[in-house]
Design an enzyme around this catalytic site. Sequence first.
Site, PDB file in Angstrom:
ATOM      1  CG  PHE A  18      14.604  -7.187 -18.077  1.00  0.00           C
ATOM      2  CD1 PHE A  18      14.950  -6.591 -19.291  1.00  0.00           C
ATOM      3  CD2 PHE A  18      15.581  -7.290 -17.089  1.00  0.00           C
ATOM      4  CE1 PHE A  18      16.234  -6.126 -19.519  1.00  0.00           C
ATOM      5  CE2 PHE A  18      16.877  -6.829 -17.310  1.00  0.00           C
ATOM      6  CZ  PHE A  18      17.203  -6.246 -18.524  1.00  0.00           C
ATOM      7  CB  SER A  50       9.227  -8.442 -10.896  1.00  0.00           C
ATOM      8  OG  SER A  50      10.570  -8.722 -10.557  1.00  0.00           O
ATOM      9  CG  ASP A  75      19.800 -10.406  -8.413  1.00  0.00           C
ATOM     10  OD1 ASP A  75      21.009 -10.518  -8.692  1.00  0.00           O
ATOM     11  OD2 ASP A  75      18.924 -10.180  -9.254  1.00  0.00           O
ATOM     12  N   GLY A  79      24.356  -9.451 -11.962  1.00  0.00           N
ATOM     13  CA  GLY A  79      23.844  -9.607 -13.324  1.00  0.00           C
ATOM     14  C   GLY A  79      23.986 -11.026 -13.846  1.00  0.00           C
ATOM     15  CG  HIS A 148      16.585 -16.263 -18.311  1.00  0.00           C
ATOM     16  ND1 HIS A 148      16.100 -16.474 -17.046  1.00  0.00           N
ATOM     17  CD2 HIS A 148      15.765 -15.346 -18.875  1.00  0.00           C
ATOM     18  CE1 HIS A 148      15.031 -15.704 -16.846  1.00  0.00           C
ATOM     19  NE2 HIS A 148      14.815 -15.003 -17.936  1.00  0.00           N
ATOM     20  CG  ASP A 174      11.914 -13.964 -19.151  1.00  0.00           C
ATOM     21  OD1 ASP A 174      11.374 -13.089 -19.846  1.00  0.00           O
ATOM     22  OD2 ASP A 174      12.490 -13.708 -18.071  1.00  0.00           O
TER      23      ASP A 174
HETATM   24  N1  SAH Z   1      12.697  -9.668 -12.057  1.00  0.00           N
HETATM   25  C1  SAH Z   1      13.531  -8.643 -12.659  1.00  0.00           C
HETATM   26  C2  SAH Z   1      14.475  -9.156 -13.713  1.00  0.00           C
HETATM   27  C3  SAH Z   1      15.476 -10.173 -13.218  1.00  0.00           C
HETATM   28  S1  SAH Z   1      16.860 -10.318 -14.302  1.00  0.00           S
HETATM   29  C4  SAH Z   1      12.653  -7.510 -13.209  1.00  0.00           C
HETATM   30  O1  SAH Z   1      11.467  -7.453 -12.930  1.00  0.00           O
HETATM   31  O2  SAH Z   1      13.138  -6.636 -13.916  1.00  0.00           O
HETATM   32  C5  SAH Z   1      17.697 -11.714 -13.623  1.00  0.00           C
HETATM   33  C6  SAH Z   1      18.476 -11.435 -12.346  1.00  0.00           C
HETATM   34  O3  SAH Z   1      18.912 -12.700 -11.852  1.00  0.00           O
HETATM   35  C7  SAH Z   1      19.753 -10.588 -12.498  1.00  0.00           C
HETATM   36  O4  SAH Z   1      19.660  -9.429 -11.705  1.00  0.00           O
HETATM   37  C8  SAH Z   1      20.894 -11.508 -12.027  1.00  0.00           C
HETATM   38  O5  SAH Z   1      21.880 -10.854 -11.222  1.00  0.00           O
HETATM   39  C9  SAH Z   1      20.156 -12.542 -11.212  1.00  0.00           C
HETATM   40  N2  SAH Z   1      20.821 -13.828 -11.157  1.00  0.00           N
HETATM   41  C10 SAH Z   1      21.246 -14.584 -12.197  1.00  0.00           C
HETATM   42  N3  SAH Z   1      21.798 -15.728 -11.771  1.00  0.00           N
HETATM   43  C11 SAH Z   1      21.709 -15.714 -10.410  1.00  0.00           C
HETATM   44  C12 SAH Z   1      22.111 -16.622  -9.372  1.00  0.00           C
HETATM   45  N4  SAH Z   1      22.699 -17.794  -9.672  1.00  0.00           N
HETATM   46  N5  SAH Z   1      21.890 -16.263  -8.093  1.00  0.00           N
HETATM   47  C13 SAH Z   1      21.305 -15.073  -7.781  1.00  0.00           C
HETATM   48  N6  SAH Z   1      20.896 -14.192  -8.723  1.00  0.00           N
HETATM   49  C14 SAH Z   1      21.094 -14.494 -10.019  1.00  0.00           C
HETATM   50 MG    MG Z   2      12.236 -12.153 -16.762  1.00  0.00          MG
END
Ligand code: SAH
Ligand code: MG
Length: 223
Positions: A18, A50, A75, A79, A148, A174
Amino acid sequence: MSDMPADLLAHADAAKGFMPADEGALLHRVAVERAAHGPVLEVGTYCGKSAIYLGAAVRQARRSGSPATVAFTVDHHRGSEENQAGWEHHDASLVDPESGLMDTLPVFRRTIQRAGLEGEVVALVGRSTTLSAHWRTPLSLLFIDGGHAEEHAHNDYSGWASWVMPGGYLVIHDVFERPEDGGQAPYHVWQRALAGGAFAEVGTVGSMRVLRRDSGDAGDPVG
Ligand code: SAH
Ligand code: MG
């Protein structure tokens, strides 16, 4: 324009995730500016899209005389809410058939290996709050792109933003000012960062906001 090497740009474009190319280019540019000063850290690895932009910046900084710099990416690889089955951003190919849980870690490893960035990008696998509770290292750049939901987005700020060193960057993804454009939690975190007084905005592309820490010591509360 981005000065990302063409091969790494192609890997970023091909990676699942994303991160629009223009926002990735801004992330890369500000990481190149800062990576010589210390590690960069991303919250929200997903499949590593990213992280390629950050890894490319680290490679550049190493070649320019900062061999110790590195990109960490945090991460739990299970998800976010919006990635789960039945939600908008679900991808069934990312479900581990044995556990039935999301597992983006294998795809991340493949992505970074293909890009040749295994030496530059280091995965920290766990919850953001678990890792941040033990973190003690000033960051040249913090990129917040994790969960988010309000709770997770604010925990990411509370747990990591104080480690941005003076002159370092806080990048938030975002950020949508209007609810009709997207969830509001990253926008609220952006408002919080500006209201705290330690950060000032220095750049924006799309939903990406770049803030600079002007004073104080890394590790001091930032509000
Ligand atoms: N930066 C990525 C998109 C990240 S999507 C890109 O470039 O495509 C958001 C990610 O945050 C997900 O993979 C999800 O597993 C992670 N995430 C959400 N809540 C979290 C938490 N409390 N601790 C660790 N990772 C988390
Ligand atoms: Mg994002």
